[in-house]
Design a protein around this motif. Structure first.
Motif, PDB file in Angstrom:
ATOM      1  N   HIS A 117      -7.802   3.549  -5.553  1.00 24.53           N
ATOM      2  CA  HIS A 117      -6.447   3.402  -5.041  1.00 24.53           C
ATOM      3  C   HIS A 117      -5.740   2.273  -5.787  1.00 24.53           C
ATOM      4  O   HIS A 117      -6.149   1.108  -5.710  1.00 24.53           O
ATOM      5  N   ARG A 134      -2.980  -3.189  -5.730  1.00 22.54           N
ATOM      6  CA  ARG A 134      -4.073  -2.556  -5.010  1.00 22.54           C
ATOM      7  C   ARG A 134      -3.921  -2.889  -3.528  1.00 22.54           C
ATOM      8  O   ARG A 134      -3.094  -3.732  -3.165  1.00 22.54           O
ATOM      9  N   PRO A 135      -4.713  -2.261  -2.667  1.00 19.25           N
ATOM     10  CA  PRO A 135      -4.588  -2.575  -1.246  1.00 19.25           C
ATOM     11  C   PRO A 135      -4.844  -4.037  -0.913  1.00 19.25           C
ATOM     12  O   PRO A 135      -4.280  -4.570   0.048  1.00 19.25           O
ATOM     13  N   ASP A 136      -5.666  -4.728  -1.725  1.00 21.53           N
ATOM     14  CA  ASP A 136      -6.045  -6.094  -1.383  1.00 21.53           C
ATOM     15  C   ASP A 136      -5.665  -7.144  -2.417  1.00 21.53           C
ATOM     16  O   ASP A 136      -5.902  -8.334  -2.218  1.00 21.53           O
ATOM     17  N   ARG A 156       2.685  -1.411  -1.609  1.00 23.20           N
ATOM     18  CA  ARG A 156       1.486  -1.152  -0.805  1.00 23.20           C
ATOM     19  C   ARG A 156       1.752  -0.097   0.265  1.00 23.20           C
ATOM     20  O   ARG A 156       0.886   0.733   0.573  1.00 23.20           O
ATOM     21  N   ASP A 160      -0.297   3.365   0.406  1.00 23.89           N
ATOM     22  CA  ASP A 160      -0.998   3.785   1.617  1.00 23.89           C
ATOM     23  C   ASP A 160      -0.629   5.213   2.003  1.00 23.89           C
ATOM     24  O   ASP A 160      -1.459   5.973   2.497  1.00 23.89           O
TER      25      ASP A 160
END
Length: 362
Positions: A117, A134-136, A156, A160
């Motif tokens: 992702h 990225r998600p984090d 984000r 998602d």
């Protein structure tokens, strides 16, 4: 971008300069979706496509110019009816392309290659900047921390949801940002280790799906029989699907094809599948089998709303006979279901040929 990521990484590792053209908006019957990309190296090599051939020559020259000047550019292309040989889209659509000199951050390209992702947030000219989100975590900047915060948050949210498209960032100076989301390949779950399953697995792989074949009978569910599948699982189909859903491994892009046409396998499986938010659930069998199956599913407690999601007998009416022809009929139906197509001959439809109903760019 996914199809050219490996080549961009090779250019980067060899020290070869390059520029990348990305489709950021389309209209009408444009042949490629936003996110389609083409790259040109300093040596003149071209990879990828932004239009299926209509304006590749012009975009190639834009990439060469970006390599020469080091500056990004934004260009629109549409149909020209005044000169049939003018640079334009013969299909009548429009595309908007942004060309930016490289390199694209290698960490982002590596994430795309690994099917992770990740999203690219392109600040569109006259602005500048490319963020890998990225998600984090993220890398890259627009040059302003307050703008970065907004862009990262919006990107984000789109990552998602698996969305690719443009957003407007309203700060002191308004910016347009194109977000290009990448997610793992959509899944095709084929239940029933029969000859038709082998053909469906092959066409699913061709279409870019991660293909799983599952059957409870180990003598039939073997990798040797299904070379087109990414994995072959020996398990009761309903238990496998339930476990996959429990661990979050199915989503709104997942296609479920039930080819067992055996009530002891397919009824428990369909009880699970029709209650999941997947893109498509189809089941093989005769019309008599279908009506018997519906009665069993109603007796199991499924509502009409859930039963209405079942595509059965599976596939479009192509007059298919062989497993390969049947696989084409099945694939045509689930492509239409995912993309919002009518499944009618194009000659009997009106309006745009390419639908706006869009899944995650893969």
């Amino acid at each position: 971008m996914r199809e050219i990521a490996a080549r961009l990484r090779a250019w980067h590792e060899s020290g070869t300069g390059y520029a990348v053209a990305t489709v950021v908006a389309v209209g009408g019957s444009a042949p490629r979706l936003p996110g389609a990309a083409m790259a040109v190296s300093a040596d003149g090599e071209a990879v990828g496509s932004v239009s299926g051939g209509c304006v590749e020559g012009a975009v190639y020259e834009l990439c060469r110019e970006a390599l020469r000047t080091g500056e990004a550019a934004r260009e629109s292309f549409g149909y020209s009816d005044s000169d049939a040989f003018a640079v334009g889209l013969t299909c009548g659509g429009t595309i908007e392309v942004v060309v930016r000199p490289g390199p694209v951050p290698d960490a982002g390209l590596a994430a795309v290659s690994r099917d992770e992702h990740v999203a690219f947030a392109h600040v569109l000219p006259p602005g500048d900047g490319l963020l890998v989100v990225r998600p984090d975590r993220h890398e890259g900047t627009t040059g302003r921390a307050d703008v970065d915060s907004v862009v990262i948050g919006e990107t984000r949210a789109m990552l998602d949801a698996g969305r690719t498209g443009s957003i407007s960032v309203r700060c002191e100076d308004d910016l347009d940002v194109f977000v290009q989301s990448f997610a793992p390949a959509p899944r095709l779950l084929v239940f029933g280790a029969i000859d038709h399953a082998a053909a469906v697995a092959r066409i699913g792989a061709f279409l870019g799906y991660r293909v799983t074949v599952c059957d409870a009978r180990p003598v039939f569910a073997t990798p040797a029989r299904f070379p087109g599948a990414d994995e072959v699982v020996v398990d009761w189909p309903h238990r496998y699907l339930d476990n996959e859903a429990e661990r979050g491994a199915v989503d709104g892009r997942t296609v479920v094809c039930v080819l067992t046409h055996d009530a002891k396998f397919d009824v428990p499986l369909l009880e699970v599948a029709l209650r999941l938010p997947v893109a498509y659930v189809g089941a093989m069998g005769s019309r008599r089998t279908h009506h018997d199956r519906l009665a069993r599913l109603r007796a199991a407690g499924l509502a009409d709303r859930e039963l209405a999601r079942l595509r059965s007998p599976i596939g479009l009416d192509l007059g298919a006979r062989t497993p390969e022809e049947t696989a084409v009929a099945i694939a045509a139906e689930f492509v239409a279901a995912r993309r919002g197509g009518t499944a009618l001959p194009l000659g009997q439809t009106h309006g745009p040929i390419h639908h706006d109903h869009q899944a995650v760019v893969a």
